[in-house]
Motif scaffolding. Structure first.
Motif, PDB file in Angstrom:
ATOM      1  N   ARG A 193       1.507   5.417  -3.087  1.00 47.88           N
ATOM      2  CA  ARG A 193       0.658   4.239  -3.253  1.00 47.88           C
ATOM      3  C   ARG A 193       0.759   3.757  -4.690  1.00 47.88           C
ATOM      4  O   ARG A 193       0.345   4.450  -5.616  1.00 47.88           O
ATOM      5  N   GLU A 203       1.525   3.613 -11.579  1.00 49.11           N
ATOM      6  CA  GLU A 203       0.452   2.967 -10.812  1.00 49.11           C
ATOM      7  C   GLU A 203      -0.104   1.747 -11.535  1.00 49.11           C
ATOM      8  O   GLU A 203      -0.300   1.788 -12.756  1.00 49.11           O
ATOM      9  N   LEU A 252       0.804  -1.218   0.000  1.00 47.86           N
ATOM     10  CA  LEU A 252       0.000   0.000   0.000  1.00 47.86           C
ATOM     11  C   LEU A 252       0.839   1.271   0.000  1.00 47.86           C
ATOM     12  O   LEU A 252       0.436   2.274  -0.550  1.00 47.86           O
ATOM     13  N   THR A 253       1.995   1.199   0.613  1.00 48.19           N
ATOM     14  CA  THR A 253       2.844   2.389   0.597  1.00 48.19           C
ATOM     15  C   THR A 253       4.293   2.015   0.328  1.00 48.19           C
ATOM     16  O   THR A 253       4.774   0.968   0.743  1.00 48.19           O
ATOM     17  N   VAL A 282      -3.244  -0.412  -5.224  1.00 43.24           N
ATOM     18  CA  VAL A 282      -4.381  -0.038  -4.379  1.00 43.24           C
ATOM     19  C   VAL A 282      -5.515  -1.045  -4.561  1.00 43.24           C
ATOM     20  O   VAL A 282      -5.872  -1.368  -5.694  1.00 43.24           O
TER      21      VAL A 282
END
Ligand code: V1P
Ligand code: CA
Ligand code: ZN
Length: 373
Positions: A88, A141, A82-83, A91
């Motif tokens: 991030r 992402e 998540l981090t 997700v």
């Protein structure tokens, strides 16, 4: 030209990766498709290659170093998904950090980059990577089961040789990652056909057409539930014909996401295998260097059938192929009919009953006319 030189990229390891129990994305489907391709003796008719794994540097042609570095390091055990240094990258449940996640990405991306190089070298007319087509991945992402955008990496490779590349996406979902990557350029036209309206990822309206020099070069064809073999060609073929006339691509990448098939676990469209493959046949006959990629597809036996059949279409042997399936290790999956077919169902086509398909078609043609072709 009915005989073409086909390159087929396949890594025998790809089917062993698992996104986890209960996750709809099943890399195993590539293995089942491959076994059909072998059993139909397509292997002897094409150049078969295990692609080199994509390096982190190659991935950084699109993705940030930080994100690639994160994917290299992340494991289900460390659970730092998540981090990572406050950012991030992964997700929610769509993009779990599964065992071998980075290797899986190197295979998928390696295949699409190798396919692009193979075309650009002039050694093949069509290159196939069913492990590719992961159209949602963004620069920094993961999204919608996609971590590394093999398509963007393949197109960037093609742009080293070809002046203009056309990207066509028949996955049931919007090809948002590819669209975003090339939103401001007139060297890549992206064209996605997808279900729109209360459906992942929520983007892809006809108002989204590109930006700056790229204005008009992002084409979105939003659809409603139940488009079928009768209605789909009435939008696909005129739109693509108009694109070919106005954009004159020097190479084409066709994402063959198989969740647009009838009976898909996540999709809501109603194409048969033949209706889906008709897109491949239509593009193939344009005689423009072509890459075929996979993508979505969640009713595994139908994905395997369709990608095996589309490999036959690439080879121009679709009329010779026995529609009774040959024996493979997964034969029992294909019962009770054991046929090379995906049948439609009786759902209503929401696109034709209110004339919305006609409106979408007209608007798309107007967008393309405005390019002045
Ligand atoms: O709807 C969502 C997100 C999760 N919510 C917060 C909204 N995700 C979808 C993702 C679909 C991805 C499609 C990928 C592709 O275009 C290219 C490979 O085909 C989703 C869905 C669904 N029914 O739309 N995720 C899941 N189902 C899911 C189900 C079980 C476990 C994990 C994810
Ligand atoms: Ca699509
Ligand atoms: Zn999809």
């Amino acid at each position: 030209m009915s005989k073409k030189r086909i390159s087929y990229f396949y890594d025998p390891d790809v089917g062993a990766y698992s996104f986890g129990l209960g996750h709809p994305m099943k890399p195993h489907r590539m293995r089942i498709a491959h076994d059909l391709i072998v059993a139909y003796d397509m292997i002897s008719r094409m150049h078969v290659m295990r692609p080199p794994r994509a390096s982190p540097e190659a991935m950084s042609a699109f993705h940030t170093d930080e994100y690639v570095d994160f994917l290299k390091k992340v494991t289900p055990a460390t659970h730092d998904s998540l981090t990572y240094q406050g950012t991030r990258f992964l997700v929610g449940d769509d993009n779990p950090s599964f065992e071998g996640i980075f290797e899986f990405c190197t295979i998928s991306a390696g295949g699409s980059i190798a396919a692009a190089k193979r075309l650009a070298s002039g050694a093949s007319d069509i290159a196939i990577n069913w492990a590719g087509g992961l159209h949602h991945a963004k620069k920094r992402e993961a999204s919608g089961f996609c971590y590394i955008n093999d398509i963007v990496l393949g197109i960037l490779e093609l742009l080293r040789t070809y002046p203009r590349v056309l990207y066509i996406d028949i996955d049931c979902h919007h090809g948002d990652g590819v669209e975003e990557a090339f939103y401001s350029t007139d060297r890549v036209m992206t064209c996605s056909f997808h279900k729109y309206g209360e459906f992942f990822p929520g983007t892809g309206t006809q108002e989204d057409k590109g930006r700056g020099k790229g204005t008009g070069y992002a084409v979105n064809v939003p659809l409603k539930d139940g488009i079928n073999d009768e209605s789909f060609p009435t939008i696909f073929e005129p739109v693509i014909a108009k694109i070919l006339e106005t954009f004159r691509p020097s190479a084409i990448v066709l994402q063959c996401g198989a969740d647009s098939l009838a009976g898909d676990k996540l999709g809501c469209l109603n194409l048969t295998m033949d209706g889906h493959a008709r897109c491949v046949q239509y593009i193939r006959k344009q005689n423009i260097p072509l890459i075929l990629l996979g993508g979505g597809g969640y009713t595994v036996k139908n994905v395997a059938r369709t990608w095996a059949f589309e490999t036959a279409c690439a080879l121009g042997m679709e009329n010779e192929i026995d529609r009774n399936l040959p024996w493979t290790e997964y034969f029992e999956w294909f019962g009770p009919r054991y046929r090379l077919e995906v049948l439609s169902n009786n759902m209503e086509d929401q696109n034709v009953k209110d004339g919305s398909l006609d409106e979408v078609r007209q608007k798309t043609i107007e967008q393309l006319n405005a390019l002045g072709g």
